[in-house]
Design a protein around this motif. Structure first.
Motif, PDB file in Angstrom:
ATOM      1  N   MET A   1      11.812  11.760   9.018  1.00 53.99           N
ATOM      2  CA  MET A   1      12.330  10.859  10.013  1.00 53.99           C
ATOM      3  C   MET A   1      11.853   9.429   9.787  1.00 53.99           C
ATOM      4  O   MET A   1      12.538   8.470  10.019  1.00 53.99           O
ATOM      5  CB  MET A   1      11.871  11.286  11.416  1.00 53.99           C
ATOM      6  N   HIS A   2      10.645   9.342   9.326  1.00 53.17           N
ATOM      7  CA  HIS A   2      10.084   8.005   9.153  1.00 53.17           C
ATOM      8  C   HIS A   2      10.094   7.672   7.683  1.00 53.17           C
ATOM      9  O   HIS A   2       9.309   8.182   6.918  1.00 53.17           O
ATOM     10  CB  HIS A   2       8.660   7.979   9.684  1.00 53.17           C
ATOM     11  N   HIS A   3      10.984   6.813   7.352  1.00 46.94           N
ATOM     12  CA  HIS A   3      11.192   6.586   5.934  1.00 46.94           C
ATOM     13  C   HIS A   3      10.517   5.336   5.428  1.00 46.94           C
ATOM     14  O   HIS A   3      10.629   5.023   4.278  1.00 46.94           O
ATOM     15  CB  HIS A   3      12.684   6.463   5.653  1.00 46.94           C
ATOM     16  N   PHE A   4       9.893   4.630   6.269  1.00 49.91           N
ATOM     17  CA  PHE A   4       9.454   3.312   5.855  1.00 49.91           C
ATOM     18  C   PHE A   4       7.950   3.168   5.897  1.00 49.91           C
ATOM     19  O   PHE A   4       7.284   3.795   6.711  1.00 49.91           O
ATOM     20  CB  PHE A   4      10.101   2.245   6.741  1.00 49.91           C
ATOM     21  N   PRO A   5       7.514   2.353   5.031  1.00 48.97           N
ATOM     22  CA  PRO A   5       6.060   2.141   4.931  1.00 48.97           C
ATOM     23  C   PRO A   5       5.496   1.438   6.150  1.00 48.97           C
ATOM     24  O   PRO A   5       6.193   1.145   7.104  1.00 48.97           O
ATOM     25  CB  PRO A   5       5.909   1.285   3.674  1.00 48.97           C
ATOM     26  N   SER A   6       4.260   1.141   6.019  1.00 48.16           N
ATOM     27  CA  SER A   6       3.416   0.720   7.121  1.00 48.16           C
ATOM     28  C   SER A   6       4.078  -0.233   8.107  1.00 48.16           C
ATOM     29  O   SER A   6       3.937  -0.085   9.307  1.00 48.16           O
ATOM     30  CB  SER A   6       2.175   0.035   6.565  1.00 48.16           C
ATOM     31  N   SER A   7       4.771  -1.178   7.578  1.00 49.39           N
ATOM     32  CA  SER A   7       5.204  -2.274   8.432  1.00 49.39           C
ATOM     33  C   SER A   7       6.009  -1.800   9.630  1.00 49.39           C
ATOM     34  O   SER A   7       5.964  -2.424  10.681  1.00 49.39           O
ATOM     35  CB  SER A   7       6.043  -3.245   7.616  1.00 49.39           C
ATOM     36  N   THR A   8       6.687  -0.738   9.509  1.00 47.37           N
ATOM     37  CA  THR A   8       7.564  -0.348  10.604  1.00 47.37           C
ATOM     38  C   THR A   8       6.917   0.619  11.573  1.00 47.37           C
ATOM     39  O   THR A   8       7.468   0.912  12.616  1.00 47.37           O
ATOM     40  CB  THR A   8       8.822   0.331  10.056  1.00 47.37           C
TER      41      THR A   8
ATOM     42  N   GLN B   1      -6.939  15.278   0.698  1.00 49.78           N
ATOM     43  CA  GLN B   1      -5.864  16.266   0.613  1.00 49.78           C
ATOM     44  C   GLN B   1      -4.504  15.578   0.569  1.00 49.78           C
ATOM     45  O   GLN B   1      -3.620  15.953  -0.207  1.00 49.78           O
ATOM     46  CB  GLN B   1      -5.943  17.207   1.814  1.00 49.78           C
ATOM     47  N   MET B   2      -4.371  14.583   1.413  1.00 43.74           N
ATOM     48  CA  MET B   2      -3.091  13.891   1.492  1.00 43.74           C
ATOM     49  C   MET B   2      -2.736  13.264   0.148  1.00 43.74           C
ATOM     50  O   MET B   2      -1.612  13.406  -0.338  1.00 43.74           O
ATOM     51  CB  MET B   2      -3.154  12.815   2.577  1.00 43.74           C
ATOM     52  N   GLU B   3      -3.702  12.593  -0.389  1.00 40.96           N
ATOM     53  CA  GLU B   3      -3.427  11.933  -1.668  1.00 40.96           C
ATOM     54  C   GLU B   3      -3.101  12.976  -2.733  1.00 40.96           C
ATOM     55  O   GLU B   3      -2.161  12.824  -3.513  1.00 40.96           O
ATOM     56  CB  GLU B   3      -4.638  11.094  -2.092  1.00 40.96           C
ATOM     57  N   LYS B   4      -3.879  14.013  -2.712  1.00 43.75           N
ATOM     58  CA  LYS B   4      -3.668  15.058  -3.710  1.00 43.75           C
ATOM     59  C   LYS B   4      -2.248  15.619  -3.624  1.00 43.75           C
ATOM     60  O   LYS B   4      -1.529  15.706  -4.632  1.00 43.75           O
ATOM     61  CB  LYS B   4      -4.709  16.161  -3.484  1.00 43.75           C
ATOM     62  N   PHE B   5      -1.851  15.965  -2.402  1.00 45.26           N
ATOM     63  CA  PHE B   5      -0.545  16.587  -2.250  1.00 45.26           C
ATOM     64  C   PHE B   5       0.580  15.569  -2.413  1.00 45.26           C
ATOM     65  O   PHE B   5       1.693  15.923  -2.829  1.00 45.26           O
ATOM     66  CB  PHE B   5      -0.456  17.295  -0.892  1.00 45.26           C
ATOM     67  N   ALA B   6       0.290  14.342  -2.097  1.00 44.94           N
ATOM     68  CA  ALA B   6       1.308  13.313  -2.293  1.00 44.94           C
ATOM     69  C   ALA B   6       1.591  13.141  -3.784  1.00 44.94           C
ATOM     70  O   ALA B   6       2.748  13.079  -4.219  1.00 44.94           O
ATOM     71  CB  ALA B   6       0.849  12.007  -1.664  1.00 44.94           C
TER      72      ALA B   6
ATOM     73  N   ILE C   1       4.738   7.196  -0.434  1.00 45.48           N
ATOM     74  CA  ILE C   1       5.392   5.897  -0.614  1.00 45.48           C
ATOM     75  C   ILE C   1       4.494   4.939  -1.385  1.00 45.48           C
ATOM     76  O   ILE C   1       4.927   4.273  -2.330  1.00 45.48           O
ATOM     77  CB  ILE C   1       5.758   5.316   0.758  1.00 45.48           C
ATOM     78  N   SER C   2       3.284   4.886  -0.959  1.00 47.10           N
ATOM     79  CA  SER C   2       2.372   3.947  -1.607  1.00 47.10           C
ATOM     80  C   SER C   2       2.216   4.258  -3.085  1.00 47.10           C
ATOM     81  O   SER C   2       2.219   3.356  -3.933  1.00 47.10           O
ATOM     82  CB  SER C   2       1.010   3.996  -0.920  1.00 47.10           C
ATOM     83  N   ILE C   3       2.118   5.527  -3.366  1.00 44.95           N
ATOM     84  CA  ILE C   3       1.974   5.901  -4.769  1.00 44.95           C
ATOM     85  C   ILE C   3       3.258   5.594  -5.521  1.00 44.95           C
ATOM     86  O   ILE C   3       3.238   5.104  -6.664  1.00 44.95           O
ATOM     87  CB  ILE C   3       1.604   7.394  -4.873  1.00 44.95           C
TER      88      ILE C   3
ATOM     89  N   TRP D   1      -5.809  -0.013  -1.535  1.00 46.41           N
ATOM     90  CA  TRP D   1      -4.462   0.363  -1.111  1.00 46.41           C
ATOM     91  C   TRP D   1      -4.451   1.359   0.033  1.00 46.41           C
ATOM     92  O   TRP D   1      -3.509   1.434   0.807  1.00 46.41           O
ATOM     93  CB  TRP D   1      -3.696   0.953  -2.308  1.00 46.41           C
ATOM     94  N   LYS D   2      -5.518   2.099   0.185  1.00 46.07           N
ATOM     95  CA  LYS D   2      -5.546   3.103   1.249  1.00 46.07           C
ATOM     96  C   LYS D   2      -5.763   2.480   2.623  1.00 46.07           C
ATOM     97  O   LYS D   2      -5.469   3.100   3.644  1.00 46.07           O
ATOM     98  CB  LYS D   2      -6.665   4.112   0.975  1.00 46.07           C
ATOM     99  N   LYS D   3      -6.265   1.312   2.591  1.00 42.78           N
ATOM    100  CA  LYS D   3      -6.604   0.701   3.873  1.00 42.78           C
ATOM    101  C   LYS D   3      -5.391   0.594   4.785  1.00 42.78           C
ATOM    102  O   LYS D   3      -5.473   0.883   5.991  1.00 42.78           O
ATOM    103  CB  LYS D   3      -7.198  -0.692   3.634  1.00 42.78           C
ATOM    104  N   ALA D   4      -4.307   0.196   4.223  1.00 43.28           N
ATOM    105  CA  ALA D   4      -3.094   0.074   5.038  1.00 43.28           C
ATOM    106  C   ALA D   4      -2.709   1.414   5.642  1.00 43.28           C
ATOM    107  O   ALA D   4      -2.291   1.495   6.799  1.00 43.28           O
ATOM    108  CB  ALA D   4      -1.964  -0.460   4.172  1.00 43.28           C
ATOM    109  N   ILE D   5      -2.883   2.428   4.862  1.00 45.72           N
ATOM    110  CA  ILE D   5      -2.551   3.762   5.377  1.00 45.72           C
ATOM    111  C   ILE D   5      -3.487   4.143   6.513  1.00 45.72           C
ATOM    112  O   ILE D   5      -3.065   4.661   7.543  1.00 45.72           O
ATOM    113  CB  ILE D   5      -2.638   4.800   4.243  1.00 45.72           C
ATOM    114  N   TYR D   6      -4.752   3.875   6.300  1.00 45.64           N
ATOM    115  CA  TYR D   6      -5.714   4.193   7.348  1.00 45.64           C
ATOM    116  C   TYR D   6      -5.335   3.527   8.655  1.00 45.64           C
ATOM    117  O   TYR D   6      -5.421   4.115   9.732  1.00 45.64           O
ATOM    118  CB  TYR D   6      -7.124   3.736   6.940  1.00 45.64           C
ATOM    119  N   LYS D   7      -4.906   2.312   8.503  1.00 44.93           N
ATOM    120  CA  LYS D   7      -4.570   1.565   9.713  1.00 44.93           C
ATOM    121  C   LYS D   7      -3.394   2.216  10.436  1.00 44.93           C
ATOM    122  O   LYS D   7      -3.402   2.336  11.663  1.00 44.93           O
ATOM    123  CB  LYS D   7      -4.228   0.121   9.338  1.00 44.93           C
TER     124      LYS D   7
END
Length: 638
Positions: A1-8, A540-545, A600-602, A612-618
């Motif tokens: 459902m959520h297709h967009f990176p952090s900004s949205t 885990q997230m990064e691994k599976f991503a 997405i980030s990858i 680069w993970k910082k944005a995700i954390y946020k």
DNA sequence: ATTATTCCTG
DNA sequence: CAGGAATAAT
């Protein structure tokens, strides 16, 4: 459902906007540092709350918005706050408790000496003193005469002696609550009693127990009143100081106060002693008249003499205070007439002084000699009292400590196992490391050594010299005991909480781990736990991503997390190993979002950026939801 | 300079 | 999971 990176993501995804949306989720505006370290014992917190709420009530409502108040009012919470204080009734929901959370407690509690304190304290000192004395005298009179009648008017910890209007309405409410709880308690006693048949004796006993509970509640309330009154009389000291040394040094205590202190000490110790002794007599009369119940465990030796002594006493009535006193063994009286704190008993060394981090340092001059016959009954009579209403903290262990203890104690054999005894005698874990605590040794355990001293010390009551056993018994009955360290159960609970919140605020932590003494150390341990949880989660997230990127389609839509996903299995294994908890759907959503973010980030090769993970954390930090209120209960219940 | 958080290691 | 270094944020 959520297709967009952090900004949205930010707003629309936060369905449950937490009150701590700030980036620094752990400190917000109230540092949990030294403030929280006031020992954290139940009573000290009670006292702090009392003092604090009193101050708040006295100040104009405008003070809520005083910059020095340090209370972090978001636009979201301020209406509730005002509502809370004006109605003076608190629901058990977490949100309404927020204003009284330790963090805000600390900030407001420190205000008398702070820049924002009003000058009324010093200006009206003279008048206040007189009023104070009148009140204390009234209290003393009340203690001296008041029978343990249910109709006795008494203020609870939340109420304040000064604001009569407030306390009056509040007392009514709380009186009702108290009755409710007492009746609830009675139900439990009747249904869950060990004997099963309700003899007249049992009935009488229950009634007397209830009466005594009430009395103890009142006594505790009076303690608080008195403490409060004293403390308030000398706001410039903030810390309650030794009356005697201060007197000699020209301190805040004058002769009258010394006299007052002496009277108070005597009356309080007398009242508490007699009431507790009465309770003991009643319960021991029933419990111990069977020779089967002579229990020897560790240092607890019960002699025939004692048994005779116990069972020879008729049930105490309210008018037999002095009478029952005279029957106490000599040692139990030893602390009563002695007025000078210099007289120490050998066991005083057991009283551990808390480190200087305490905001309200004080020591209790307690004689530790206690009649042996107090030992056993305390195990079986670990009741809460009426003072607990409105106190989240109390409510929590209330269920566990009390009913757990009562229901478990009478096993099929009718005898508490040594483990049970030990457990009940050791509610305070002195050194507790979740991962490295050795199994409890079955060795002899001296009941008055270790553990409880911490509790006693953290009570921070004035210098009331009284018989240790009675005091301890009162403490054990009128309040539950805070764990001093986190247990594996707490860890398990924390992990389950992670399903709801990845970035718990210190507020959340304090409210959901209120059954432990949340010292600075414990708090940082909790924070560390969640940090570790996040670490595993994100790894885990990064691994599976990455894995998804390699083997799956290029569309983010295909990145999903379901309950049969391997990712979910991995997470579930980590946070819910026993698999006895239904993971909320929301967590799956959050996990999916996280996974997508990583994907997405990858995909966009953002991972070349070291941060680069910082944005995700946020992004993820804004997806926290509310933790269900059930988690406020102590964790051991499962 | 202090504090909170992440990263790394055992 | 805890300890500690590194780093970011205040």
């Amino acid at each position: 459902m959520h297709h967009f990176p952090s900004s949205t993501y930010p707003e629309d995804r936060a369905e449950h906007p937490p009150s701590f949306l700030h980036d620094n989720t752990y400190n917000s505006s109230t540092p949990p540092s030294s403030s929280r370290s006031s020992g954290g014992s139940l009573i000290s917190m009670l006292l702090q709350k009392t003092i604090e709420s009193e101050q708040i009530l006295q100040e104009s409502s405008a003070a809520y918005y005083h910059p020095d108040a340090h209370i972090s009012f978001s636009a979201l919470t301020s209406p509730r706050l005002v509502g809370h204080y004006s109605s003076t009734s608190s629901k058990s929901s977490s949100t309404t408790i927020e204003p009284l959370s330790p963090a805000s407690q600390a900030s407001t509690g420190a205000s008398p000496n702070g820049a924002g304190s009003n000058q009324d304290w010093t200006l009206e000192l003279g008048d206040r003193r007189q009023a104070k004395r009148a009140r204390v005298e009234n209290i003393i009179r009340g203690i001296a005469v008041s029978p343990p009648s249910p109709s006795v008017h008494c203020t609870d910890g939340e109420t304040t002696p000064t604001s009569d209007l407030q306390s009056e309405t509040m007392e009514n409410k709380q009186e009702n609550k108290r009755k409710q709880r007492v009746s609830q308690h009675q139900d439990l006693l009747t249904t869950g009693g060990a004997s099963g048949k309700s003899t007249d004796e049992g009935h009488n006993l229950k009634k007397q127990l209830q009466t005594m509970q009430r009395l103890l509640g009142q006594l505790q309330a009076r303690f608080i009143q008195i403490y409060d009154t004293w403390n308030k009389g000398y706001p410039e000291t903030e810390v309650f100081m030794d009356p005697y040394s201060e007197f000699n040094n020209g301190g805040p205590f004058d002769r009258e106060d010394k006299l007052l202190a002496d009277i108070l000490k005597y009356e309080l110790s007398r009242a508490v002693n007699s009431s507790v002794d009465s309770i003991f007599k009643n319960i021991s009369h029933t419990l111990f008249k069977s020779p089967q119940l002579h229990i020897k465990d560790g240092g607890m030796v019960e002699t025939d003499d004692e048994t005779m002594f116990l069972s020879s006493n008729e049930p105490a009535s309210s008018s037999t205070h002095v009478d029952s006193m005279s029957r106490l063994p000599p040692c139990s009286k030893s602390g009563m007439a002695q007025q000078l704190p210099e007289i120490q008993t050998e066991a005083l060394s057991l009283v551990v002084q808390k480190p200087a981090s305490m905001t309200r340092p004080c020591s209790l001059n307690l004689t530790v000699k206690r009649p042996l016959h107090f030992h056993q009954p305390s195990l079986l009579y670990n009741h809460p009292t009426d003072l607990q209403e409105d106190h989240q903290l109390l409510d929590n262990s209330f269920h566990h400590d009390t009913f757990g203890g009562l229901q478990c104690a009478p096993t099929t054999t009718g005898l508490p196992t040594p483990e049970m005894v030990d457990l009940l005698w050791n509610p305070v874990k002195v050194k507790s490391k979740v991962t490295s605590r050795p199994p409890r040794s079955p060795q002899v355990h001296h009941p008055i050594a270790t553990g409880h001293n911490v509790l006693l010390d953290s009570l921070c009551l004035p210098h009331v010299k009284m018989e240790y056993g009675s005091f301890q018994s009162m403490v054990k009955r009128t309040s539950y005991v805070l764990n001093e360290g986190l247990t594996t159960h707490h860890l398990k609970k924390a992990k389950l909480m992670f399903f709801y919140t990845r970035y718990p605020s210190s507020n959340v932590l304090t409210t959901f781990f209120s059954d432990v003494q949340l010292t600075r150390c414990i708090m940082s341990q909790l924070i560390k736990w969640f940090s570790n949880f996040r670490e595993f989660y994100y790894i885990q997230m990064e691994k599976f991503a990455r894995q998804a990127r390699v083997e799956r389609v290029n569309s983010v839509r295909d990145v999903a997390v379901r309950r049969d996903s391997e990712l979910f299995r991995s997470l579930n294994m980590h946070y819910n190993k026993a698999n006895d908890f239904q993971v909320p759907d929301r967590f799956l959503e959050v996990a999916e979002i996280t996974l997508q973010e990583f994907y997405i980030s990858i995909s966009l090769a953002r991972d070349s950026d070291p941060s680069w993970k910082k944005a995700i954390y946020k992004v993820i930090s804004k997806l926290d939801g509310d933790v269900p209120a059930e988690f406020k209960a102590p964790p051991i219940t499962t």
